[in-house]
Every structure is written in C-alpha cells, then in structure tokens.
Design a protein around this motif. Sequence first.
Motif, PDB file in Angstrom:
ATOM      1  N   ILE A 118      39.434 -16.763   5.031  1.00  0.00           N
ATOM      2  CA  ILE A 118      39.639 -15.518   5.770  1.00  0.00           C
ATOM      3  C   ILE A 118      38.732 -14.441   5.177  1.00  0.00           C
ATOM      4  CG2 ILE A 118      41.313 -13.798   6.548  1.00  0.00           C
ATOM      5  CD1 ILE A 118      41.943 -16.631   7.505  1.00  0.00           C
ATOM      6  N   ASP A 173      35.957 -18.852   8.197  1.00  0.00           N
ATOM      7  CA  ASP A 173      36.561 -19.392   9.420  1.00  0.00           C
ATOM      8  C   ASP A 173      37.019 -18.270  10.353  1.00  0.00           C
ATOM      9  OD1 ASP A 173      36.433 -22.226   8.678  1.00  0.00           O
ATOM     10  OD2 ASP A 173      37.851 -21.646   7.107  1.00  0.00           O
ATOM     11  N   ILE A 174      37.750 -17.294   9.785  1.00  0.00           N
ATOM     12  CA  ILE A 174      38.229 -16.161  10.578  1.00  0.00           C
ATOM     13  C   ILE A 174      37.788 -14.879   9.880  1.00  0.00           C
ATOM     14  CG2 ILE A 174      40.247 -14.945  11.497  1.00  0.00           C
ATOM     15  CD1 ILE A 174      41.754 -17.610  11.445  1.00  0.00           C
ATOM     16  N   VAL A 196      35.554 -17.611  14.488  1.00  0.00           N
ATOM     17  CA  VAL A 196      36.680 -16.859  15.071  1.00  0.00           C
ATOM     18  C   VAL A 196      36.669 -15.461  14.464  1.00  0.00           C
ATOM     19  CG1 VAL A 196      39.173 -16.742  15.404  1.00  0.00           C
ATOM     20  CG2 VAL A 196      38.027 -18.973  15.318  1.00  0.00           C
ATOM     21  N   GLN A 197      36.719 -14.456  15.323  1.00  0.00           N
ATOM     22  CA  GLN A 197      36.637 -13.074  14.836  1.00  0.00           C
ATOM     23  C   GLN A 197      37.734 -12.227  15.470  1.00  0.00           C
ATOM     24  OE1 GLN A 197      32.019 -12.691  13.515  1.00  0.00           O
ATOM     25  NE2 GLN A 197      32.539 -11.618  15.390  1.00  0.00           N
ATOM     26  N   TYR A 251      39.958 -11.611  19.060  1.00  0.00           N
ATOM     27  CA  TYR A 251      41.356 -11.175  19.031  1.00  0.00           C
ATOM     28  C   TYR A 251      41.472  -9.753  18.483  1.00  0.00           C
ATOM     29  CZ  TYR A 251      42.521 -16.119  19.631  1.00  0.00           C
ATOM     30  OH  TYR A 251      42.622 -17.407  20.105  1.00  0.00           O
ATOM     31  N   TYR A 309      47.029 -16.475  12.074  1.00  0.00           N
ATOM     32  CA  TYR A 309      45.719 -17.028  11.727  1.00  0.00           C
ATOM     33  C   TYR A 309      45.656 -18.521  12.054  1.00  0.00           C
ATOM     34  CZ  TYR A 309      44.477 -12.872   8.905  1.00  0.00           C
ATOM     35  OH  TYR A 309      44.161 -11.607   8.486  1.00  0.00           O
ATOM     36  N   TRP A 329      43.216 -20.328  14.874  1.00  0.00           N
ATOM     37  CA  TRP A 329      42.285 -21.368  14.431  1.00  0.00           C
ATOM     38  C   TRP A 329      42.524 -22.655  15.214  1.00  0.00           C
ATOM     39  CZ3 TRP A 329      37.795 -21.894  12.407  1.00  0.00           C
ATOM     40  CH2 TRP A 329      37.385 -23.138  11.936  1.00  0.00           C
TER      41      TRP A 329
END
Length: 572
Positions: free
Chosen positions: A213, A286-287, A310-311, A328, A562, A566
């Motif tokens: 993260i 990842d995020i 992923v943001q 998101y 989260y 994902w």
Amino acid sequence: MDHDALNWLSLADKFAAEGDPRGMRACAKELWDMDADSMDGAAVMAEAALYSGEREEAQALVEEILAKKPKHLRGRMVKAGLAAVEFRLDEEIPLLREIVAEVQRKRNALEPDDAYFGVLTHILKKTRGWLADAEYLAARPDNAAKELLARSEICEEPLEKAEMYSKYLFMRNYREQSIYESRGAAEAYEPMLSITPYLHEDVKKLPEKKLRIGYLSPDFREHAVASFLEPLLKDYDGEHFSVYCYSTGRSDHVTKKIRACHIHWRDLRGRSPRTAARLIAEDQIDILMDLSGHTQGSCLPIMAYRPAPVQMAGIGYMNTTGLSTVDYFLSDEVCLPTGEATAEGFVEKILRLPDSHLCYRPGFAREIPSAGTEAPCLRNGYVTFGSFNNFAKVTDETLLMWRSILDQVPDSRLVIKGKICSIPSGQAIVKERLARLGVNMARIELRPYSPDYLEQYRDIDIALDAMPYNGGLTTCEALYMGVPVVSLRGRSHGARFGASILTNAGVRELVVENDLNYVRRAVQLGKSPELVGAYHSGLRANLLKSPLMDSKKYMHELQNGYRQIWKNFCTN
C-alpha cells in the motif's frame, strides 16, 4: 518600446518564472544602461528585490518609479506585491483589479507573436495569482476561483495550466455547486496534463498476496492531514500489508514521527511527476492512495501516470479528482450513502466504509491540552458560540443563520477566530460583511489565529459548523476539547463531513437537515446550559471510545476495503 528593451524584459520574466532574482537583476542593469528614464530597469530591479525578500529596496525603487511615472505598469505591480506580502488587502485588491483590467485591455489589442504580448502575459499571470490569494484571504473564494480559472487559461505550459486549474477546482468547493457541475469541471483537468498512463499489463493478479500500500502526499508534516495518518502508518496488519509513504513536500518534526513508524519512506521532493511516477512503479505498489487531491501541492499529475495498478483518493480532499486513473474514492455511508445519486458526482467508484472514512488520532500533529470540564456559560451567565473555521468557508447565508441564533439566545456572544482576523484589513472586511447583514457587532468578538487555539475552545460553549464546506479537523478538535458542534448535512460529500464526524463521534443529535433546524438546534442548546455542561464534561471520554477514534476497527474496515478492491482488479 525598443526591440532590445523588450528582449531584456522577456528574459527578466523568464528568470522570474524560474525563481532566479539574480538573473532578473542582471537584466535590470542592461535595461538601466539602455534607458534609465524609462524606469523599466528600476521596475525589474524592484520586482527582483520583492522576490528576494528585500522589501525596503523594493519599496524605495517603487516610490522612485511612481514619482516619475505614476502609471508605470510593472512599478504598480510591484507596489501591489509589497501590499500582498504585508497583507494590506484594502490597498492590494483594488490596485490588482485595476492592473488586471488594464493589462487585459492592452493584451487583447496585440497579436500573440508580439514581444510585448509576452511581457504583458507575465504581468497578468502575477497579478491574477496575487489577486486570487488576496480574494481567498478576504473570504471571497468565488472571486478567487474566477481569477485562478482566468490565469489557467493564459498558461501555455501544460503542467502550469493544470496546476492553476487544480487550484480553481479546490476553490470551487467553498460555495454551493451541483454534483454534475462539479464532476464536469473536474473532468476537464485530465486532458490538460497530456499524460499517457502506465498499463500494468504484466502485474500478477494474485488475490491473496501480501499487498503493498502506498500513500502519496505533500503533507507528511504539520498539517491537518497529519491528525488522520497515525492509524494508516501504525495500526496496519504487517503480516498481510506493507506500507510505503511517498512525500513530495517539506519535512518537519511531524515528518520525523512518521519516518519512525514501520514503513518504507521515499522522499520525492523536487522530482518531476514523470520521475516520481517511475520511482513509485519501481516499488511495485499494488494500491496507491493520494491524500491531497486538488489541494496545495497536488500530487494528481503523478497519479495521472498510474504508477500503481489500483489507485484511490480520499481523506485530504472532499471531492472527485476527475482523473480516469483514480479508480476509487474513500467515503462512508453518511457522506455518500449506498444507492444515493450523490455518488454520480464522482468519476471514481466509491469505496464506502461502514463507519467513518477517516480516523482522528491527533498524536502525530501536536500535543492536545486537557479539555475544559465546565461549560463557560455556567460561570459567565451567558452562552458563547464560536467558529474557528477558515472564514472563507462562511457564506452570507450562514452569517444570517448565526445572526438569527444570536437574536434568539439572550445575551449570547459569537467568537470568530481565524487568519482573516489576524490583520487589520481582514478584520475590517469581516466587520463590513457582518454590519451589512445586520449583525449586532457588540456581540461579536474577532480573534486572530494563534498557536494556542485549542486552549481557546475553553471559552466556547457551542461551535457552529460552516456550510457547504464543512469543517473536518476543526470539528474533531472542537469535540476533543469538549465543545459540541452543530452541523448541517448538505448535498455533497464535502457538505457531509460534519455529519459523518458527529455521527461517528456518537452525537448524531447535533446533525440537522436544513437551515431552519440548524438555527433551532443551536438555539435549543443555547437555552440549555445544563445540557451544554454535560457535553463539556463528557465529550472527550465518549469520543475516545467512539468509531471516530477506534483505530483498530477503522484499519480492519479499511484493509477489508483494500482487499476487496484488489480482488476486483484481479478478477476484472
């Protein structure tokens, strides 16, 4: 104007844009040698002195210039700049408006390839920027927004144009706007950047993997956001998540506390958005969560590259980013209830937490003094209402409601505290607005901003929230100091910040749904000193046990979120 003189002026303006006063001074000497009587060299020298912080030199030069040539354009611009750094709004704003109108007329009469057109553009950018800052400080964000939009329109460099437009989007939040207007305005931002995002075609889609993260912000420092960072950096599940912080802003004592957490720290100061995005991508995040949105020092040009597959955005900004690369937006069931049309104002999908979308833990930001256990009205014999919000959030409609509250609660007072009250010209603006709306000034106290503002909540019985741009940290701090806050639940995410905080603090009864009930609830409280006293004696203890400050529960809910987004990515 002489062609060579125009070339030197253009070069001086280039140095100004690059933040190089020494280069400007060199150009000024050339202009002086060419024609000292023109005052152009003196004006460039004065401008360089202003940017270097040499106010006395700038002032002396401006006086010389305007004594000889009262209408000298750059000389008047520097005069306005001196008024700006000294917060003389009453002098600064009229002069800047005059210069902007004059430059606009002269510029419209020229072709863009005219050398003087570029010189006028430099002056117009500076004056519009200063005027936007001044109008904002004067609590006229609608005027500030117009200046920022106009400045954006004359910028040619994409990042500069986008930066000014981003500031315009932020300023729009201070006044009522439809969710569709808001979304449409935000969607115009991304094309200005002209960025091709990463595709992440080679990312391994493993739903149960340990997630990296990333948090991206210019505000890992003493800033409002710091009061909501601690759970993200201290209370995460280290077995299933690792945390990276990407800082684009300056450092201070708060930064040291953050870096002491069990996180991976990356300092991106001075990096271009392209380089910053590459460095984040190399960490295989990842995020990635942006914590600034369209606020000062925005990191959205980095997010536009999509350095992570992923943001998301949230916490530090209250509205849509407008970016297709932000998947998101973090919210909750009070701010953006499931199934309600309000979410249509967002480009992003909404990640709703069942309780609060933020967790108030002020430990990073500052030491919090003890709360007052006795309501001031019990010792004073009268009720004191208060607003410590940025006064730019306070509309005339809100002031009229405050007037009605004071009229209905005998002998009550209202304390307005903030930066605008820290300068004489600012106080004059507030007094003029209040007088124009028929507010009895004998019952108003204007207090300047001060570092001990939290202790001053001990003088306040009841806090009154602003609308449509609610207080966030201000509301949390008032509650933590034992002061009940009356807030109106509006029609947008940003207009429901107060409702979300109060609901999750366990005082849902302080949330109202319309103007009439806002006044009615504040009056009822104002006429119930025993109830106010009960709030003051018990609010902090209750707050500490509430969802608003339950970091473990908050992180459990956020990490579930989260994991879900994902999995959505992996199965898409």
